[in-house]
Design a protein around this motif. Structure first.
Motif, short mmCIF file in Angstrom:
data_model
loop_
_atom_site.label_atom_id
_atom_site.label_comp_id
_atom_site.label_asym_id
_atom_site.label_seq_id
_atom_site.Cartn_x
_atom_site.Cartn_y
_atom_site.Cartn_z
N GLY A 136 55.99 48.75 36.16
CA GLY A 136 55.10 48.45 37.19
C GLY A 136 54.55 47.14 37.48
O GLY A 136 54.06 46.57 38.45
N ILE A 137 55.13 46.04 36.45
CA ILE A 137 54.69 44.76 36.68
C ILE A 137 56.05 43.87 37.21
O ILE A 137 56.89 43.89 36.69
CB ILE A 137 54.48 44.18 35.38
CG1 ILE A 137 53.13 44.75 34.63
CG2 ILE A 137 53.94 42.59 35.59
CD1 ILE A 137 52.72 44.26 33.45
N ASP A 165 35.17 48.30 29.92
CA ASP A 165 36.08 49.01 29.76
C ASP A 165 37.32 48.31 29.68
O ASP A 165 37.92 47.50 30.77
CB ASP A 165 36.12 49.98 31.15
CG ASP A 165 37.29 51.14 30.84
OD1 ASP A 165 38.02 50.77 29.92
OD2 ASP A 165 37.02 51.90 31.38
N LYS A 166 37.93 48.18 28.31
CA LYS A 166 39.11 47.23 28.24
C LYS A 166 40.31 47.87 29.06
O LYS A 166 41.06 46.82 29.44
CB LYS A 166 39.63 47.07 26.79
CG LYS A 166 38.49 46.77 25.98
CD LYS A 166 39.05 47.07 24.31
CE LYS A 166 37.96 46.55 23.30
NZ LYS A 166 37.71 45.05 23.47
N LYS A 167 40.21 48.99 29.37
CA LYS A 167 41.37 49.50 29.97
C LYS A 167 41.54 49.05 31.53
O LYS A 167 42.39 48.87 32.31
CB LYS A 167 41.48 51.12 30.16
CG LYS A 167 41.81 51.77 28.85
CD LYS A 167 41.72 53.18 28.89
CE LYS A 167 42.03 53.73 27.34
NZ LYS A 167 42.04 55.21 27.45
N LYS A 168 40.24 48.65 32.13
CA LYS A 168 40.07 48.14 33.55
C LYS A 168 40.11 46.60 33.55
O LYS A 168 39.62 46.17 34.60
CB LYS A 168 38.93 49.00 34.17
CG LYS A 168 39.06 50.37 34.28
CD LYS A 168 37.91 51.08 35.23
CE LYS A 168 38.05 52.37 35.25
NZ LYS A 168 36.97 53.08 35.97
N MET A 169 40.16 46.01 32.30
CA MET A 169 39.79 44.68 32.23
C MET A 169 40.65 43.77 33.46
O MET A 169 40.09 43.03 34.11
CB MET A 169 40.12 44.27 30.86
CG MET A 169 39.54 42.48 30.61
SD MET A 169 40.06 42.16 29.05
CE MET A 169 41.73 41.56 29.31
N ILE A 170 42.03 43.92 33.22
CA ILE A 170 42.97 43.40 33.78
C ILE A 170 42.90 43.63 35.52
O ILE A 170 42.88 42.84 36.34
CB ILE A 170 44.38 43.44 33.53
CG1 ILE A 170 44.53 43.03 32.11
CG2 ILE A 170 45.54 43.04 34.39
CD1 ILE A 170 46.01 42.87 31.44
N GLY A 184 46.47 47.45 39.82
CA GLY A 184 45.58 48.55 39.99
C GLY A 184 45.00 49.26 38.54
O GLY A 184 45.74 48.86 37.54
N PRO A 185 44.13 49.92 38.60
CA PRO A 185 43.74 50.72 37.42
C PRO A 185 44.69 51.30 36.44
O PRO A 185 44.53 50.99 35.22
CB PRO A 185 42.57 51.65 37.75
CG PRO A 185 42.39 51.31 39.29
CD PRO A 185 43.39 50.44 39.92
N LEU A 187 47.83 50.67 36.23
CA LEU A 187 48.59 49.56 35.58
C LEU A 187 47.93 48.82 34.48
O LEU A 187 48.36 48.51 33.46
CB LEU A 187 49.33 48.78 36.81
CG LEU A 187 50.21 47.44 36.04
CD1 LEU A 187 51.47 48.03 35.55
CD2 LEU A 187 50.74 46.66 37.40
N SER A 188 46.88 48.51 34.94
CA SER A 188 45.73 48.03 33.96
C SER A 188 45.65 48.69 32.58
O SER A 188 45.78 47.99 31.46
CB SER A 188 44.41 47.74 34.63
OG SER A 188 43.49 46.98 33.73
N GLU A 189 45.54 49.93 32.70
CA GLU A 189 45.25 50.82 31.67
C GLU A 189 46.83 50.67 30.59
O GLU A 189 46.82 50.73 29.65
CB GLU A 189 45.35 52.22 31.83
CG GLU A 189 45.05 53.25 30.50
CD GLU A 189 44.65 54.57 31.15
OE1 GLU A 189 44.75 55.36 30.24
OE2 GLU A 189 44.16 54.88 32.04
N ARG A 190 47.93 50.63 31.48
CA ARG A 190 49.04 50.61 30.79
C ARG A 190 49.34 49.38 30.17
O ARG A 190 49.80 49.37 28.86
CB ARG A 190 50.46 50.78 31.75
CG ARG A 190 51.80 51.06 31.38
CD ARG A 190 52.59 51.27 32.50
NE ARG A 190 52.37 52.53 33.22
CZ ARG A 190 52.61 52.41 34.39
NH1 ARG A 190 53.09 51.32 35.21
NH2 ARG A 190 52.20 53.39 35.31
N ILE A 191 49.00 48.17 30.75
CA ILE A 191 48.95 47.02 29.84
C ILE A 191 48.19 46.95 28.67
O ILE A 191 48.74 46.51 27.81
CB ILE A 191 48.42 45.98 30.93
CG1 ILE A 191 49.46 45.67 32.06
CG2 ILE A 191 48.47 44.47 30.08
CD1 ILE A 191 48.91 44.76 33.20
N TYR A 192 46.94 47.71 28.70
CA TYR A 192 46.09 47.80 27.64
C TYR A 192 46.96 48.55 26.57
O TYR A 192 46.79 48.28 25.40
CB TYR A 192 45.01 48.47 28.00
CG TYR A 192 44.09 49.00 26.74
CD1 TYR A 192 43.52 48.03 25.88
CD2 TYR A 192 44.04 50.38 26.48
CE1 TYR A 192 42.61 48.59 24.91
CE2 TYR A 192 43.35 50.72 25.33
CZ TYR A 192 42.67 49.94 24.63
OH TYR A 192 41.73 50.27 23.52
#
Length: 205
Positions: A136-137, A165-170, A184-185, A187-192
């Motif tokens: 997704g990146i 919320d670390k999952k939404k940080m990015i 998006g949220p 993908l942000s969670e996936r990065i976390y």
């Protein structure tokens, strides 16, 4: 990305209408979007030709123009041994401040090295490649993330110090108005999950 780091003052993209049937299968809208992006977002000049004959004519004309421009002109060349990918653009900017009436060039060998895929990568290059291994990146999303977190260490430290919320940080940090750059949220969670979670969720990366 490599073009933007080459230091070239004017970049021209030559697009030839070749094998239009194959282009149609790929998706003409996608091709048009890419061509628009090259001009609007990257600021490059795009020349479109109908066939190989027109392409050759254009290259011949450009060669003659460049020859007339520089044939009897003194050229200021940066020595090959002074050209390094990670400092080249900064050096050109400094030279422009010191010698505003001069344009500095590099040899073709140095130019090739600056744009070579096989040359040693900078930290940002390596970080971008690391990010893009996550599903997704894209290149654009990776660049947007690196604008906010320039190194892997900085990203991890930001995760560690994040009180929300670390999952939404990015996703909170990368709210680009350009859709293809927005994280998006999900993908942000996936990065976390990739960078911080003790256990990966099955199929999340």
């Amino acid at each position: 990305l490599r073009c933007s780091r080459s230091g070239a003052g004017q970049i021209i993209y030559l697009v030839e209408d070749y094998n239009l049937e194959e282009v149609a299968e790929f998706g003409m809208n996608a091709v048009k979007t890419a061509m628009s992006s090259i001009q609007i977002l990257n600021g490059y000049f795009l020349k479109r030709t109908a066939n190989i004959d027109q392409s050759i004519d254009y290259l011949v004309r450009m060669t003659k123009i460049l020859k007339n421009m520089y044939e009897n002109t003194r050229l200021y060349v940066i020595p090959d041994h002074a050209v390094y990918r990670n400092t080249f653009l900064e050096m050109k900017q400094n030279l422009a401040l010191i010698y505003p009436d001069r344009t500095f060039h590099v040899t073709y060998a140095s130019y090739s090295d600056l744009n070579s895929k096989s040359k040693p990568l900078t930290l940002k290059d390596t970080f971008a490649k690391m990010l893009m291994t996550t599903r997704g990146i894209s290149v654009d999303k990776a660049a947007e993330i690196i604008k906010n977190y320039s190194t892997p260490l900085k990203l991890v430290r930001e995760f560690d110090s994040c009180e929300g919320d670390k999952k939404k940080m990015i996703s909170d940090a990368c709210k680009s108005i350009i859709r293809r750059k927005k994280v998006g949220p999900a993908l942000s969670e996936r990065i976390y999950q990739v960078w911080c979670a003790d256990d990966y969720e099955h199929g999340s990366i």
